[in-house]
Design a protein around this motif. Structure first.
Motif, PDB file in Angstrom:
ATOM      1  N   MET A  86      14.716  17.109 -12.218  1.00 16.83           N
ATOM      2  CA  MET A  86      15.138  16.313 -10.804  1.00 16.83           C
ATOM      3  C   MET A  86      16.216  16.753 -10.387  1.00 16.83           C
ATOM      4  N   ILE A 109       8.180  15.229 -15.894  1.00 12.06           N
ATOM      5  CA  ILE A 109       9.134  14.741 -15.162  1.00 12.06           C
ATOM      6  C   ILE A 109      10.137  14.230 -15.549  1.00 12.06           C
ATOM      7  N   CYS A 111      13.405  12.132 -14.407  1.00 10.64           N
ATOM      8  CA  CYS A 111      15.008  11.868 -13.319  1.00 10.64           C
ATOM      9  C   CYS A 111      16.446  11.590 -14.114  1.00 10.64           C
ATOM     10  N   GLU A 129      13.343  23.656 -12.387  1.00 10.89           N
ATOM     11  CA  GLU A 129      14.457  22.344 -12.452  1.00 10.89           C
ATOM     12  C   GLU A 129      14.487  22.244 -10.652  1.00 10.89           C
ATOM     13  N   SER A 131      14.546  20.322  -6.213  1.00  9.61           N
ATOM     14  CA  SER A 131      15.748  19.733  -5.932  1.00  9.61           C
ATOM     15  C   SER A 131      14.572  19.642  -4.435  1.00  9.61           C
ATOM     16  N   ILE A 132      14.850  18.321  -3.659  1.00  5.87           N
ATOM     17  CA  ILE A 132      13.627  17.958  -2.396  1.00  5.87           C
ATOM     18  C   ILE A 132      15.003  18.298  -1.251  1.00  5.87           C
ATOM     19  N   GLY A 140      16.915  11.004  -9.349  1.00  6.94           N
ATOM     20  CA  GLY A 140      15.828  11.557  -9.412  1.00  6.94           C
ATOM     21  C   GLY A 140      14.389  10.958  -8.797  1.00  6.94           C
ATOM     22  N   GLY A 143      12.797  11.744  -5.386  1.00  7.82           N
ATOM     23  CA  GLY A 143      12.587  13.299  -5.557  1.00  7.82           C
ATOM     24  C   GLY A 143      11.197  13.370  -6.313  1.00  7.82           C
ATOM     25  N   ALA A 144      11.016  13.021  -7.420  1.00  2.01           N
ATOM     26  CA  ALA A 144      10.123  13.280  -8.110  1.00  2.01           C
ATOM     27  C   ALA A 144       8.489  12.615  -7.576  1.00  2.01           C
ATOM     28  N   LEU A 147       7.643  15.133  -4.564  1.00  3.09           N
ATOM     29  CA  LEU A 147       7.013  16.302  -5.728  1.00  3.09           C
ATOM     30  C   LEU A 147       5.740  15.798  -6.165  1.00  3.09           C
TER      31      LEU A 147
END
Ligand code: ADE
Length: 226
Positions: A86, A109, A111, A129, A131-132, A140, A143-144, A147
């Motif tokens: 992330m 994943i 972070c 890789e 990105s949000i 991260g 974001g994780a 996802l």
């Protein structure tokens, strides 16, 4: 699907999995999520995981050794379909990426934090890789979580109404049409007549028109052919 998340802050990413759809997906045994605290492989008596960057500059970098050991431990136990990092400089998450990942069996994943992770980890292990969005988060983890939510809801059996995930915004390249529920008239604000008509064909046409109209007004970029 098994998801292994490597993080320095497991407590930050736990709660999204403890409620609603994600919680149920775990209870139903459809998804198996494991958090791994990178400190486990921290160096010296301080459990150090980061250090100054070579060449100077502000910000710490997560070292290769703890990550290498953690990734190695996980890879020894099973094969991974994707090892995802992330990062704000990754590919921006979209429905297509979520669909793609939802078909996988085992994903890992990672972070990042601070200035990120040593580039050698990215070169050696990372297959994707992500990105949000074009902004920088403190790490991260959030974001994780985003996802995982986007991916898990797509796995068959997770959402009881199977068609629900398929009619989401973006699944057909369009935003979703407006939705209404009872009452049909609230203080004079009425639900469109067509939705009360019982004519399924006409309702479907209305929804398609509205989805197109909304997409044209709000996200014309989605209508451009590439
Ligand atoms: N880590 C820091 N910023 C991020 C972002 N925008 N997306 C994913 N991971 C991140």
């Amino acid at each position: 699907m098994r998801i292994d998340i490597i993080t320095l802050l497991p407590e930050l990413i736990k709660s999204p999995f403890e409620a609603s759809i994600l919680k149920r997906s775990i209870e139903k045994g459809i998804v198996d999520v494991h958090m791994h605290d990178l400190r486990k492989y921290g160096l010296n008596k301080y459990n150090q995981v980061d250090d100054y960057q070579y060449g100077g500059g502000a910000g710490m970098v997560i070292m290769i050794e703890p990550l290498d050991k953690m990734i190695h431990e996980l890879k020894e136990a099973r094969d991974y379909d994707e090892i995802i990092y992330m990062t704000p400089d990754g590919e921006t998450l979209n429905q297509g990426i979520a669909n793609h990942i939802s078909l996988k069996e085992n994903i890992m994943i990672i972070c990042g934090h601070y200035k990120g992770i040593d580039q050698r980890v990215r070169d050696l292990y990372i297959t994707k890789e992500i990105s949000i969005g074009d902004y920088v988060l403190s790490g991260g983890e959030l974001g994780a979580a985003v996802l995982c939510d986007a991916v898990i809801r797509l796995i068959p059996g997770v959402i009881s109404d199977e068609t629900s995930a398929l009619t989401d915004s973006f699944q057909d390249g369009l935003l979703a049409p407006p939705v209404y529920t009872r009452p049909a008239d609230y203080k004079g604000h009425k639900v469109p007549e067509i939705l009360l008509s019982g004519n399924l064909k006409k309702i479907e046409e209305w929804r398609e028109d509205k989805a197109y109209e909304r997409t044209k007004n709000r996200r014309p970029d989605l209508l451009k052919e590439d």
